[in-house]
Design an enzyme around this catalytic site. Structure first.
Site, PDB file in Angstrom:
ATOM      1  N   ILE A  30       1.031  -1.161   0.281  1.00  0.00           N
ATOM      2  CA  ILE A  30       0.044   0.074  -0.355  1.00  0.00           C
ATOM      3  C   ILE A  30       1.090   1.246   0.065  1.00  0.00           C
ATOM      4  O   ILE A  30       0.265   2.915  -0.646  1.00  0.00           O
ATOM      5  CB  ILE A  30      -1.038   0.110   1.163  1.00  0.00           C
ATOM      6  CG1 ILE A  30      -2.240   0.663   0.924  1.00  0.00           C
ATOM      7  CG2 ILE A  30      -0.120   0.056   2.541  1.00  0.00           C
ATOM      8  CD1 ILE A  30      -3.258   0.684   1.797  1.00  0.00           C
ATOM      9  N   ASN A  86      11.978  -8.241   7.273  1.00  0.00           N
ATOM     10  CA  ASN A  86      12.082  -7.727   8.419  1.00  0.00           C
ATOM     11  C   ASN A  86      11.439  -8.723   9.517  1.00  0.00           C
ATOM     12  O   ASN A  86      10.438  -9.083   9.410  1.00  0.00           O
ATOM     13  CB  ASN A  86      11.543  -6.293   8.124  1.00  0.00           C
ATOM     14  CG  ASN A  86      11.645  -5.190   7.426  1.00  0.00           C
ATOM     15  OD1 ASN A  86      13.157  -5.543   7.045  1.00  0.00           O
ATOM     16  ND2 ASN A  86      11.348  -4.531   6.223  1.00  0.00           N
ATOM     17  N   GLN A  93       9.999  -4.518  11.529  1.00  0.00           N
ATOM     18  CA  GLN A  93       8.780  -5.595  11.737  1.00  0.00           C
ATOM     19  C   GLN A  93       7.488  -4.538  11.635  1.00  0.00           C
ATOM     20  O   GLN A  93       7.630  -4.288  12.961  1.00  0.00           O
ATOM     21  CB  GLN A  93       8.570  -6.628  11.481  1.00  0.00           C
ATOM     22  CG  GLN A  93       7.361  -7.364  10.970  1.00  0.00           C
ATOM     23  CD  GLN A  93       7.634  -8.616  11.416  1.00  0.00           C
ATOM     24  OE1 GLN A  93       8.478  -9.579  12.461  1.00  0.00           O
ATOM     25  NE2 GLN A  93       6.522  -9.523  11.248  1.00  0.00           N
ATOM     26  N   HIS A  99       5.592 -11.631   6.244  1.00  0.00           N
ATOM     27  CA  HIS A  99       5.634 -11.316   4.627  1.00  0.00           C
ATOM     28  C   HIS A  99       7.520 -10.846   3.990  1.00  0.00           C
ATOM     29  O   HIS A  99       8.163 -11.341   4.948  1.00  0.00           O
ATOM     30  CB  HIS A  99       5.009 -10.362   4.381  1.00  0.00           C
ATOM     31  CG  HIS A  99       5.302  -8.982   5.439  1.00  0.00           C
ATOM     32  ND1 HIS A  99       5.329  -9.144   6.654  1.00  0.00           N
ATOM     33  CD2 HIS A  99       5.962  -8.039   5.304  1.00  0.00           C
ATOM     34  CE1 HIS A  99       5.427  -7.957   7.180  1.00  0.00           C
ATOM     35  NE2 HIS A  99       6.308  -7.411   5.938  1.00  0.00           N
TER      36      HIS A  99
END
Ligand code: 5GP
Ligand code: ZN
Length: 113
Positions: A30, A86, A93, A99
C-alpha cells in the site's frame, strides 16, 4: 485474530493481487518503496520468521518459486530485484504476519538503512 494480512487473505480488506494459490498470496504494498513493491505472504498466519517450524520448509520454498514467477510476470526479472523479510521491531517489522518484500524498478543501496 486482528491481523491485517489475514484480513486480506480472507477478503475483508481489499488488495491489488498479483498472484494467488491455495497456500500463498502476492499483492502490491500500500506504501510502495520502489516502482515495484510486492508483498508475498503465506495464507497461514505465522507472525515472524522466528515462528517458522520444520513443517513450514516446503511453504517457504514455494514462496521463493512464487517470487520467481511474479518477477517474470511483472517483467523485473531481467534487471533484478531485492527480497527482504524484516523480523521484529528493530528490523522494522510492523505487520506481524510473515511477509517477503519484493522490491524492483530502481537501483538499490547496500547496506540498507
Ligand atoms: P514490515 O514493516 O512489517 O516489514 O512491512 C509491512 C508492509 O505492509 C509495509 O511496507 C506496509 O506499507 C504494508 N502494509 C501495511 N498495511 C497494508 C495494507 O492494508 N495493505 C497493503 N497492501 N499493504 C500494507
Ligand atoms: Zn495473519
Amino acid at each position: 485474530m486482528n491481523c491485517i494480512f489475514c484480513k486480506i487473505v480472507n477478503g475483508e480488506i481489499p488488495a491489488k493481487k498479483v498472484y494467488e494459490d491455495e497456500k500463498v498470496l502476492a499483492f502490491h504494498d500500500i506504501n510502495p518503496q520502489a516502482p515495484f513493491h510486492i508483498l508475498v505472504i503465506p495464507k497461514k498466519h505465522i507472525s515472524t520468521l522466528l515462528e517458522l517450524e520444520e513443517r513450514d520448509k516446503e511453504l517457504i520454498g514455494h514462496i521463493y518459486t512464487v517470487i520467481n514467477r511474479v518477477a517474470r510476470d511483472l517483467g523485473f526479472d531481467e534487471k533484478g530485484f531485492r527480497v527482504v523479510t524484516n523480523c521484529k521491531e528493530e528490523a522494522g517489522q510492523t505487520v506481524f504476519h510473515i511477509h517477503f518484500h519484493v522490491l524492483a524498478g530502481r537501483p538499490m543501496d547496500w547496506p540498507p538503512g
